[in-house]
Motif scaffolding. Structure first.
Motif, mmCIF file in Angstrom:
data_model
loop_
_atom_site.group_PDB
_atom_site.id
_atom_site.type_symbol
_atom_site.label_atom_id
_atom_site.label_comp_id
_atom_site.label_asym_id
_atom_site.label_seq_id
_atom_site.Cartn_x
_atom_site.Cartn_y
_atom_site.Cartn_z
ATOM 1 N N ALA A 79 0.830 -1.212 0.000
ATOM 2 C CA ALA A 79 0.000 0.000 0.000
ATOM 3 C C ALA A 79 0.863 1.260 0.000
ATOM 4 N N THR A 80 1.944 1.235 0.786
ATOM 5 C CA THR A 80 2.816 2.404 0.855
ATOM 6 C C THR A 80 3.531 2.642 -0.469
ATOM 7 N N CYS A 81 4.032 1.583 -1.082
ATOM 8 C CA CYS A 81 4.701 1.733 -2.380
ATOM 9 C C CYS A 81 3.724 2.229 -3.446
ATOM 10 N N TYR A 82 2.478 1.792 -3.370
ATOM 11 C CA TYR A 82 1.458 2.276 -4.312
ATOM 12 C C TYR A 82 1.236 3.781 -4.138
ATOM 13 N N GLY A 83 1.123 4.213 -2.880
ATOM 14 C CA GLY A 83 0.951 5.641 -2.635
ATOM 15 C C GLY A 83 2.157 6.450 -3.058
ATOM 16 N N HIS A 84 3.355 5.920 -2.808
ATOM 17 C CA HIS A 84 4.561 6.641 -3.219
ATOM 18 C C HIS A 84 4.680 6.694 -4.738
ATOM 19 N N ALA A 85 4.287 5.616 -5.416
ATOM 20 C CA ALA A 85 4.311 5.637 -6.874
ATOM 21 C C ALA A 85 3.360 6.709 -7.417
ATOM 22 N N THR A 86 2.209 6.862 -6.762
ATOM 23 C CA THR A 86 1.290 7.944 -7.150
ATOM 24 C C THR A 86 1.962 9.301 -7.037
ATOM 25 N N PHE A 87 2.682 9.501 -5.951
ATOM 26 C CA PHE A 87 3.385 10.781 -5.770
ATOM 27 C C PHE A 87 4.440 10.984 -6.848
ATOM 28 N N PHE A 88 5.241 9.948 -7.125
ATOM 29 C CA PHE A 88 6.305 10.089 -8.108
ATOM 30 C C PHE A 88 5.736 10.387 -9.501
ATOM 31 N N LEU A 89 4.649 9.720 -9.880
ATOM 32 C CA LEU A 89 4.056 9.960 -11.185
ATOM 33 C C LEU A 89 3.468 11.371 -11.272
ATOM 34 N N MET A 90 2.785 11.809 -10.208
ATOM 35 C CA MET A 90 2.232 13.162 -10.209
ATOM 36 C C MET A 90 3.342 14.212 -10.229
ATOM 37 N N ALA A 91 4.409 13.950 -9.482
ATOM 38 C CA ALA A 91 5.534 14.891 -9.472
ATOM 39 C C ALA A 91 6.182 14.971 -10.855
ATOM 40 N N GLN A 92 6.327 13.813 -11.515
ATOM 41 C CA GLN A 92 6.880 13.810 -12.860
ATOM 42 C C GLN A 92 5.975 14.566 -13.829
ATOM 43 N N ALA A 217 10.095 1.333 -7.888
ATOM 44 C CA ALA A 217 11.455 1.010 -7.442
ATOM 45 C C ALA A 217 11.946 2.017 -6.413
ATOM 46 N N PHE A 218 11.739 3.308 -6.671
ATOM 47 C CA PHE A 218 12.140 4.324 -5.701
ATOM 48 C C PHE A 218 11.406 4.127 -4.372
ATOM 49 N N ALA A 219 10.121 3.855 -4.446
ATOM 50 C CA ALA A 219 9.348 3.653 -3.223
ATOM 51 C C ALA A 219 9.835 2.423 -2.462
ATOM 52 N N GLY A 220 10.102 1.318 -3.166
ATOM 53 C CA GLY A 220 10.578 0.113 -2.499
ATOM 54 C C GLY A 220 11.926 0.305 -1.844
ATOM 55 N N VAL A 221 12.825 1.010 -2.508
ATOM 56 C CA VAL A 221 14.146 1.258 -1.915
ATOM 57 C C VAL A 221 14.028 2.119 -0.660
ATOM 58 N N LEU A 222 13.227 3.167 -0.731
ATOM 59 C CA LEU A 222 13.056 4.030 0.439
ATOM 60 C C LEU A 222 12.453 3.270 1.615
ATOM 61 N N GLU A 223 11.419 2.473 1.350
ATOM 62 C CA GLU A 223 10.788 1.726 2.434
ATOM 63 C C GLU A 223 11.729 0.652 2.994
ATOM 64 N N GLY A 224 12.459 -0.021 2.131
ATOM 65 C CA GLY A 224 13.395 -1.039 2.610
ATOM 66 C C GLY A 224 14.506 -0.457 3.459
ATOM 67 N N VAL A 225 15.058 0.675 3.043
ATOM 68 C CA VAL A 225 16.111 1.323 3.833
ATOM 69 C C VAL A 225 15.582 1.760 5.190
ATOM 70 N N ALA A 226 14.377 2.325 5.218
ATOM 71 C CA ALA A 226 13.799 2.765 6.485
ATOM 72 C C ALA A 226 13.565 1.581 7.429
ATOM 73 N N CYS A 227 13.030 0.479 6.916
ATOM 74 C CA CYS A 227 12.796 -0.712 7.753
ATOM 75 C C CYS A 227 14.108 -1.249 8.312
ATOM 76 N N LEU A 228 15.137 -1.325 7.476
ATOM 77 C CA LEU A 228 16.423 -1.839 7.936
ATOM 78 C C LEU A 228 17.034 -0.928 8.994
ATOM 79 N N LEU A 229 16.952 0.379 8.793
ATOM 80 C CA LEU A 229 17.527 1.311 9.767
ATOM 81 C C LEU A 229 16.817 1.222 11.108
ATOM 82 N N TRP A 230 15.489 1.111 11.103
ATOM 83 C CA TRP A 230 14.770 0.986 12.365
ATOM 84 C C TRP A 230 15.085 -0.349 13.038
#
Length: 326
Positions: A79-92, A217-230
């Motif tokens: 769900a989070t990656c879907y929402g982030h993809a929406t943001f990236f597409l709208m920003a583009q 891909a951008f959303a997945g990388v951001l979420e994965g890095v955040a999960c690993l750091l926490w």
């Protein structure tokens, strides 16, 4: 270790904050009414925080809880990656509109006048009429015929000038149309991301699909890095807390062992004294005391033999008993 733990915690907070901001903007763009936007924002923030913290919070839980947490974590990530993809597409899309707005499209020129076809028809009629008057013989009204011929000739010249101006105007309109078409094509090209365009041309898939894949891909990388750091931050905190508890538990035990050792030290020395040959030490001590080199005190005996106070006291007692018996 503290510096590394603080650095990891700061990176985790930064990653989560960035993801929350992206979810807020994506939710705000998805809603229509203000209430819908606020609910989308709240849902996105909860999903982001849950996706980042669930692995760290469920690692010490029972197996059943970890299974449920893993399923929920996967759902939150999707769900989070879907929402982030929406943001990236709208920003583009917004960035493309900004780039396209830089390209100016020439304005169309509104012109009035006849076309070449109409002018050519009129010129043909004028030429035919002039030929008719020229072919006629002048019998009575020659002056009128000359005036008519001069008038028709002037009309032909005016039609030629008008045709030239019309051709020039149509050529300018054609050039303007070409410029407008070029500007529109350039605007369409500016709306697309240059990297996306080249990647799409290289792999042979539509640009919209490349945008979607890159956003996910951008959303997945951001979420994965955040999960690993926490996860690393929570693990470092638990390790530090366990180390502090171990130190606090070990210190009293060590102190009590030292106290027990100190308390039982005279007993151990007496056992050592009994295991050794006391007669030789007493005899040697008696000869030293008789020679006047050692006084019959516990302190001098201890200093002379280099033994403990308990052993010196025991040797003095044995020396006194032997002196009384003699």
């Amino acid at each position: 270790m503290d510096a590394l733990r603080k650095s990891g915690l700061c990176l985790a907070i930064a990653a989560t904050g960035t993801a929350v901001c992206i979810s807020v903007l994506a939710g705000w763009q998805r809603g229509g009414w203000l209430s819908e936007r606020l609910l989308w924002v709240a849902i996105g923030a909860v999903l982001v925080v849950s996706a980042h913290l669930l692995p760290a919070l469920c690692k010490a839980s029972p197996v059943a809880v970890r299974w449920v947490g893993g399923i929920l974590w996967a759902a939150c990530m999707v769900a989070t990656c879907y929402g982030h993809a929406t943001f990236f597409l709208m920003a583009q899309q917004h960035a493309g509109e900004v780039r396209a707005a830089v390209v100016a499209v020439p304005a169309s020129i509104v012109t009035t006048g006849r076309g070449l076809t109409e002018i050519a028809d009129e010129r043909a009629a004028t030429v035919a009429e002039l030929a008719t008057f020229t072919a006629q013989r002048c019998i009575g009204g020659c002056a009128t015929a000359r005036v008519k011929r001069a008038t028709l000739t002037a009309q032909l010249d005016a039609l030629d000038v008008e045709a030239t101006e019309t051709k020039r105007r149509e050529a300018a309109e054609d050039r303007l149309t070409v410029q407008q078409d070029h500007a529109v094509t350039l605007r369409d090209a500016m709306r697309a991301d240059p990297v996306t365009t080249r990647v799409a041309a290289f792999v042979g898939i539509p640009e919209s699909r490349v945008d979607l894949v890159s956003g996910l891909a951008f959303a997945g990388v951001l979420e994965g890095v955040a999960c690993l750091l926490w996860f690393v931050a929570f693990q470092a905190r638990d390790s530090g807390a366990a180390g502090a508890v171990t130190s606090a538990q070990t210190a009293p035990v060590t102190a009590s062992n030292e106290a027990v050792t100190t308390r039982h030290a005279p007993v151990d020395e007496l056992v050592t004294l009994q295991s050794e040959d006391p007669e030789s030490e007493v005899t040697r001590l008696a000869s030293e005391i008789a020679a006047g080199r050692v006084r019959a005190t516990v302190a001098d005996i201890r200093r002379y033999l280099g033994c403990s106070q308990a052993k010196a006291a025991a040797l003095r007692r044995q020396f006194s008993e032997s002196a009384v018996n003699q």
